[in-house]
Design an enzyme around this catalytic site. Structure first.
Site, mmCIF file in Angstrom:
data_model
loop_
_atom_site.group_PDB
_atom_site.id
_atom_site.type_symbol
_atom_site.label_atom_id
_atom_site.label_comp_id
_atom_site.label_asym_id
_atom_site.label_seq_id
_atom_site.Cartn_x
_atom_site.Cartn_y
_atom_site.Cartn_z
ATOM 1 C CD GLU A 116 -11.604 -55.657 -40.043
ATOM 2 O OE1 GLU A 116 -10.577 -55.931 -39.399
ATOM 3 O OE2 GLU A 116 -12.735 -55.650 -39.546
ATOM 4 N NE ARG A 141 -5.802 -54.741 -32.601
ATOM 5 C CZ ARG A 141 -7.122 -54.910 -32.663
ATOM 6 N NH1 ARG A 141 -7.625 -56.127 -32.685
ATOM 7 N NH2 ARG A 141 -7.934 -53.889 -32.690
ATOM 8 C CG HIS A 180 -10.081 -50.474 -30.263
ATOM 9 N ND1 HIS A 180 -11.389 -50.812 -30.003
ATOM 10 C CD2 HIS A 180 -9.670 -51.299 -31.262
ATOM 11 C CE1 HIS A 180 -11.759 -51.798 -30.803
ATOM 12 N NE2 HIS A 180 -10.728 -52.114 -31.572
HETATM 13 C C1 FAD Z 1 -15.443 -52.839 -29.653
HETATM 14 C C2 FAD Z 1 -14.307 -53.788 -29.955
HETATM 15 C C3 FAD Z 1 -14.201 -54.337 -31.220
HETATM 16 C C4 FAD Z 1 -13.153 -55.224 -31.516
HETATM 17 N N1 FAD Z 1 -13.095 -55.824 -32.751
HETATM 18 C C5 FAD Z 1 -12.147 -56.736 -33.007
HETATM 19 C C6 FAD Z 1 -12.121 -57.458 -34.236
HETATM 20 O O1 FAD Z 1 -12.980 -57.285 -35.091
HETATM 21 N N2 FAD Z 1 -11.125 -58.365 -34.440
HETATM 22 C C7 FAD Z 1 -10.156 -58.600 -33.510
HETATM 23 O O2 FAD Z 1 -9.267 -59.438 -33.761
HETATM 24 N N3 FAD Z 1 -10.165 -57.952 -32.328
HETATM 25 C C8 FAD Z 1 -11.138 -57.041 -32.052
HETATM 26 N N4 FAD Z 1 -11.150 -56.397 -30.842
HETATM 27 C C9 FAD Z 1 -10.136 -56.757 -29.844
HETATM 28 C C10 FAD Z 1 -10.505 -58.108 -29.251
HETATM 29 O O3 FAD Z 1 -11.897 -58.171 -29.034
HETATM 30 C C11 FAD Z 1 -9.792 -58.329 -27.930
HETATM 31 O O4 FAD Z 1 -8.434 -58.066 -28.061
HETATM 32 C C12 FAD Z 1 -9.948 -59.780 -27.487
HETATM 33 O O5 FAD Z 1 -11.314 -60.134 -27.484
HETATM 34 C C13 FAD Z 1 -9.362 -59.980 -26.119
HETATM 35 O O6 FAD Z 1 -9.711 -61.255 -25.682
HETATM 36 P P1 FAD Z 1 -9.201 -61.728 -24.271
HETATM 37 O O7 FAD Z 1 -9.751 -63.091 -24.078
HETATM 38 O O8 FAD Z 1 -7.755 -61.517 -24.176
HETATM 39 O O9 FAD Z 1 -9.876 -60.689 -23.244
HETATM 40 P P2 FAD Z 1 -11.395 -60.335 -22.967
HETATM 41 O O10 FAD Z 1 -12.285 -60.876 -24.005
HETATM 42 O O11 FAD Z 1 -11.472 -58.890 -22.699
HETATM 43 O O12 FAD Z 1 -11.681 -61.101 -21.606
HETATM 44 C C14 FAD Z 1 -11.079 -60.659 -20.411
HETATM 45 C C15 FAD Z 1 -11.722 -61.375 -19.260
HETATM 46 O O13 FAD Z 1 -10.979 -61.194 -18.066
HETATM 47 C C16 FAD Z 1 -11.862 -60.926 -16.993
HETATM 48 N N5 FAD Z 1 -11.130 -60.223 -15.951
HETATM 49 C C17 FAD Z 1 -10.418 -59.080 -16.046
HETATM 50 N N6 FAD Z 1 -9.883 -58.772 -14.855
HETATM 51 C C18 FAD Z 1 -10.262 -59.730 -13.992
HETATM 52 C C19 FAD Z 1 -10.048 -59.952 -12.608
HETATM 53 N N7 FAD Z 1 -9.332 -59.105 -11.837
HETATM 54 N N8 FAD Z 1 -10.595 -61.054 -12.027
HETATM 55 C C20 FAD Z 1 -11.350 -61.905 -12.751
HETATM 56 N N9 FAD Z 1 -11.593 -61.743 -14.068
HETATM 57 C C21 FAD Z 1 -11.049 -60.667 -14.674
HETATM 58 C C22 FAD Z 1 -12.970 -60.120 -17.653
HETATM 59 O O14 FAD Z 1 -14.111 -60.094 -16.841
HETATM 60 C C23 FAD Z 1 -13.133 -60.918 -18.940
HETATM 61 O O15 FAD Z 1 -13.907 -62.059 -18.684
HETATM 62 C C24 FAD Z 1 -12.188 -55.526 -30.531
HETATM 63 C C25 FAD Z 1 -12.314 -54.957 -29.253
HETATM 64 C C26 FAD Z 1 -13.366 -54.107 -28.968
HETATM 65 C C27 FAD Z 1 -13.485 -53.529 -27.585
#
Ligand code: FAD
Length: 524
Positions: free
Chosen positions: A113, A384, A349
């Site tokens: 990438e 990032r 994003h």
């Molecule tokens: C379209 C897209 C493509 C991507 N592709 C890549 C990739 O190829 N490689 C890569 O490394 N990263 C990628 N990313 C970034 C990556 O997906 C995210 O940074 C990562 O998944 C975040 O994980 P997380 O567990 O921190 O949060 P998330 O997976 O977003 O989980 C957050 C959680 O918190 C919960 N939540 C939020 N607020 C509250 C609240 N007030 N009360 C209760 N629950 C709450 C939500 O419901 C959810 O369950 C991509 C992102 C997107 C949007």
């Protein structure tokens, strides 16, 4: 109602579920999540996870790529740790059942990438995040030490501020005892108390008009922690993905992964000119901020709302087998990516900044950890590198579980948490006002705090936001708590943080580009 557990995990993406699984070896775990368990940014990740594996790759190369993308302000120790611990973390994911694509000879089919100098992206077709979320969800749902509350919305963290009788002399004395959480059935706020609270609430794309993030990404965790007086940093660095599929009324915008450019697709203007050559010698594989700014500039020059991504010269069978979801999605808009150009535009994003954590995932508030997109570890610096965020979530989920287990025995649950009080409050007479304020906020952030910034625009944004802040505070104070009013309050809080930190950074660096200080340089 009071719920008690050793660990309270807020969020059910990769950072939340991986931590929950690991922590469940040492105590009871409660996960609360504001929607269905798999409605997360994680589920949407397409490209994959960057980790050194291939024979001719090296840690030094991944470290160097990360540092270059970070534009001089990554924490190098953190970069080294995350990169070198990556391979073990991938094994943990494989152990819980996540499957990554392999070649015919049985070795992993590693993608490349933007910004990476080697093929090092573990992926599952073009829906890697969905596969990771599937594997983790199945595992946590069957775990005897883990209880999951879906559609429960975390409103505020519980600290000494809620106890009333405690005077906090120093911010470093603040402790977290759990969270106040909205029960979706009763609409009452309940107490979830714990020894350790772990924030994994993900990003904030929805404060912008166009975003790749699902609706849940409203920056709640960062805003909650901010109100509890945690240390927050790097909020000025919001990443815009250069290539979201242009389809005006679709939310979230469908992402056309960088891997497609890694595979050979080329950005063109409407006359067919491959314009990236004018911006960077790495052309279409330059880091995201450069590509996003180039597209922004081209769009401003032409007045068009999109540019094109051209994959028509690539092997059509391979294209379909590597990118089946992109192929299918584009077909629904009558775009056959093997024959037609794909209209694309940048979309909000990823958030680099957030709750500042140390090398073990500890925040500045005692008993509060954070990981994943809501945290700021120092890995990404000012930008990032693609596919480094899932990796960071994995590594810090592991670090936080290891660190917190050693502290469990010295901590007891605080039994004196008062009930939530909103006596006399009523539901707003017009809920539509909340929706309208949210839309206004999205426009302010999009017009004035987007890819290219200036002092004038940031000041404008702050002035306009202040009006929404005052209105929202009044409304919140007299309203019964609802998810909608809380999300608006949180969006106002985090927008304020982004603008303030953007104003304070008097230089252009990484994702923060301002016409007033076009050059990188020392902070004034
Ligand atoms: C379209 C897209 C493509 C991507 N592709 C890549 C990739 O190829 N490689 C890569 O490394 N990263 C990628 N990313 C970034 C990556 O997906 C995210 O940074 C990562 O998944 C975040 O994980 P997380 O567990 O921190 O949060 P998330 O997976 O977003 O989980 C957050 C959680 O918190 C919960 N939540 C939020 N607020 C509250 C609240 N007030 N009360 C209760 N629950 C709450 C939500 O419901 C959810 O369950 C991509 C992102 C997107 C949007």
């Amino acid at each position: 109602m009071k719920h008690k557990s050793d660990y309270l995990v807020i969020g059910s993406g990769l950072a939340g579920l991986m931590f929950a699984l690991k922590a469940s070896e040492f105590g009871t775990v409660t996960i609360i999540t504001k929607s269905k368990i798999d409605n997360t940014n994680t589920s949407y990740a397409q490209g994959g996870i960057a980790t050194v594996k291939k024979v001719n790759d090296s840690y030094e190369s991944h470290i160097s790529d990360t540092l270059i993308a970070g534009d001089g302000i990554c924490n190098e120790d953190v970069v080294r740790t995350v990169v070198t611990e990556g391979p073990e973390m991938i094994k943990d994911l494989i152990k819980v059942g996540a499957k990554f694509d392999k070649k015919e000879d049985g070795t992993y089919d590693l993608g490349k990438e933007g910004g990476h100098s080697e093929n090092r992206i573990f992926h599952h077709k073009d829906n890697t995040g969905f596969e990771i979320q599937r594997a983790l969800t199945e595992t946590v749902k069957n775990h005897k030490n883990i209880t999951i509350f879906e559609n429960y919305y975390a409103v505020d963290l519980i600290t000494q501020h809620h106890l009333g009788y405690t005077i906090i002399r120093d911010k470093s004395d603040i402790e977290c005892y759990g969270a106040y959480v909205l029960n979706p059935d009763t609409q009452e706020v309940e107490r979830f108390v714990s020894k350790i609270t772990y924030m994994a609430t993900g990003g904030l794309g929805n404060i912008y008009d166009i975003t790749t993030n699902p609706k849940v990404a409203t920056g709640d965790g960062i805003a909650m922690a901010y109100r509890a007086k945690v240390l927050i940093d790097s909020m000025e660095f919001v990443q815009f993905h250069p290539t979201a599929l242009y389809n005006k009324n679709e939310r979230p915008s469908f992402l056309i992964t960088e891997a497609l450019r890694g595979f050979g697709a080329i950005l063109r203007d409407k006359n067919g000119y491959a314009f990236m050559i004018d911006y960077d010698e790495r052309k279409d594989l330059a880091p995201r901020d450069i590509v996003a700014r180039a597209i922004d500039t081209e769009m401003k020059k032409s007045g068009d709302e999109f540019v094109y991504l051209d994959a028509t010269h690539l092997d059509s069978d391979k294209l379909k087998s590597h990118f089946p979801n992109i192929y299918k999605k584009c077909l629904t808009l009558e775009i056959d990516i093997t024959k037609n150009l794909i209209p694309v535009a940048p979309a909000a994003h990823y958030l680099v900044g957030g709750i500042k954590v140390d090398k073990n995932g500890r925040s500045s508030i005692k008993r509060l950890y954070a990981a994943g997109e809501c945290s700021s570890t120092g890995l990404h610096g000012a930008n990032r590198l693609a596919s480094n965020s899932l990796l960071e979530a994995l590594v810090y989920a592991d670090k936080a579980s290891e660190d917190s287990k050693t502290r469990l025995k010295d901590i007891s649950i605080n039994e004196k948490i008062p009930k939530w009080h909103d006596d006399g409050a009523t539901h707003p007479e017009e809920m539509i006002l909340i929706t309208q304020s949210f839309k206004e906020l999205q426009q302010i952030m999009t017009y004035y705090v987007g890819i290219v910034r200036s002092n004038l625009r940031l000041n404008r944004a702050l002035n306009r936001l202040e009006i929404i802040y005052r209105e929202t505070t009044k409304l919140y104070d007299r309203s019964k708590v609802s998810k909608e009013i809380c999300e608006l309050r949180n969006a106002v809080n985090i927008s304020y943080l982004i603008i303030k930190m953007a104003k304070a950074r008097k230089e252009s660096r990484g994702l923060h580009y301002t016409v007033d200080y076009p050059q990188k340089g020392k902070l004034l």
